[in-house]
Design a protein around this motif. Sequence first.
Motif, short mmCIF file in Angstrom:
data_model
loop_
_atom_site.label_atom_id
_atom_site.label_comp_id
_atom_site.label_asym_id
_atom_site.label_seq_id
_atom_site.Cartn_x
_atom_site.Cartn_y
_atom_site.Cartn_z
N UNK A 208 56.42 69.61 102.69
CA UNK A 208 58.07 70.20 102.73
C UNK A 208 56.94 71.25 103.73
N UNK A 209 58.00 71.43 104.81
CA UNK A 209 58.19 72.13 105.67
C UNK A 209 57.18 73.68 105.48
N UNK A 210 56.56 73.85 105.68
CA UNK A 210 56.36 75.83 106.11
C UNK A 210 55.88 76.51 107.39
N UNK A 211 55.54 76.95 107.82
CA UNK A 211 55.52 77.82 108.72
C UNK A 211 53.62 77.29 108.88
N UNK A 212 53.27 76.72 108.78
CA UNK A 212 51.88 76.57 108.73
C UNK A 212 51.45 74.66 108.68
N UNK B 285 63.09 77.59 101.47
CA UNK B 285 61.08 78.19 101.53
C UNK B 285 60.24 78.22 100.50
N UNK B 286 59.35 77.78 101.23
CA UNK B 286 58.08 78.07 100.20
C UNK B 286 57.14 78.16 100.65
N UNK B 287 56.26 78.96 100.26
CA UNK B 287 54.66 78.46 100.18
C UNK B 287 53.49 78.10 99.39
N UNK B 288 52.39 77.20 100.41
CA UNK B 288 51.70 76.58 99.38
C UNK B 288 51.40 77.41 98.53
N UNK B 289 50.89 76.87 96.83
CA UNK B 289 50.43 77.26 95.78
C UNK B 289 49.01 77.54 96.19
N UNK B 290 47.69 77.51 94.90
CA UNK B 290 46.10 77.38 95.31
C UNK B 290 46.09 76.52 95.40
N UNK B 291 46.75 75.10 94.82
CA UNK B 291 46.39 74.00 95.28
C UNK B 291 46.70 73.09 96.46
N UNK B 292 47.65 73.77 97.47
CA UNK B 292 48.13 73.61 98.84
C UNK B 292 49.45 72.71 98.49
#
Length: 351
Positions: free
Chosen positions: A126-130, A172-179
Amino acid sequence: MGAVLRVNRDEVRERIQQLRKWRTEWEGQLEAAQRVSRLLAEAVQAAPRVPWEARARLNNSRLVRVGERVEELAQVLERALACLEAAFRDAAALLQEPILRPILTTTPLAVDAYQRPLANQFSIRFPTPTGPVPWSTACGPVALSMVLSRIRGQLIPAQEVADRLVQITGKTAKPDGKGRVNVFTSYLDLLNTARAYGGVEAELRTMTFQEGRNPSEQAWEHLREATSQPGGVIALVTAKRFTSPETRGSENWVFNGLSAKEVIEDPEQRREGDGGLLTGTSHAGKGGIAHWVVVDRLEEIGGQRYVVINNPFHNRPERYPWEYFWRSINHQALQPNSWWFLHFRPSTSSK
């Protein structure tokens, strides 16, 4: 490539008969030759007689051996033919066993950018800003890539479909604690993404159950009609979220009364465990999750009904008894009086 083996049983039997006929003729000629040999021996004087008889006996022994070898060859051909016929009878018997029938789906499994089979749905990013990160709930785009590959007649990489879905829906989404990211796809996400591909029509098909009739029976008829048409079907079911620790690496797992042998027949695939297996309940509950699968076809074998699906979880075909599959339909798609699924087909327009 090696030579193709073709066996004409009638021709083999004819050759066996010819060999035995030839041996009978050979033994008759040999017996006549031996009579002549004995007459000649009596005409030969004592001095040369002994070595001549010895040579005659040696030649006769060799000629007798020729006849024996002919009979051995005939017997070997008979045994080979019997083994061949027995092997085909055994193969025919195995094909009559429902659980041993090979799963041959008409919908291609998901592939990567190099058209190699995708390991599982967790291979999608999944594409994220990072940067891209593992997409743990990518069953939707993976299932859609299978259906699109079938409709368009060429393999469409699952990651390409996933990227287009994110672009079209603006997710859009941000990675969780497990990346990882846990972004779910709705039926609208799948329909809109499919329509972005030329030559594809997509719709939400809803059926209303008639009073007084078994909903399961009505659903079977409705789904059979849809799967018999060109295109593909994606259904929302409930699947097991994780592989159980006690079943990881084992082909002997059983979940909610359904064994691996009833689901996937390839021993190599069974070792991947029970994660992704349909749970047989419409509600996710503990350890379950709403899950998109491709319904490849319906089967009726030996009086039993089955559903063959392409399951994005392990990117593999699976076969379920119909009633088990029906109990697994997710509650979001199955209501007391109706059921919906997604139907994709080639466009009838003149594009």
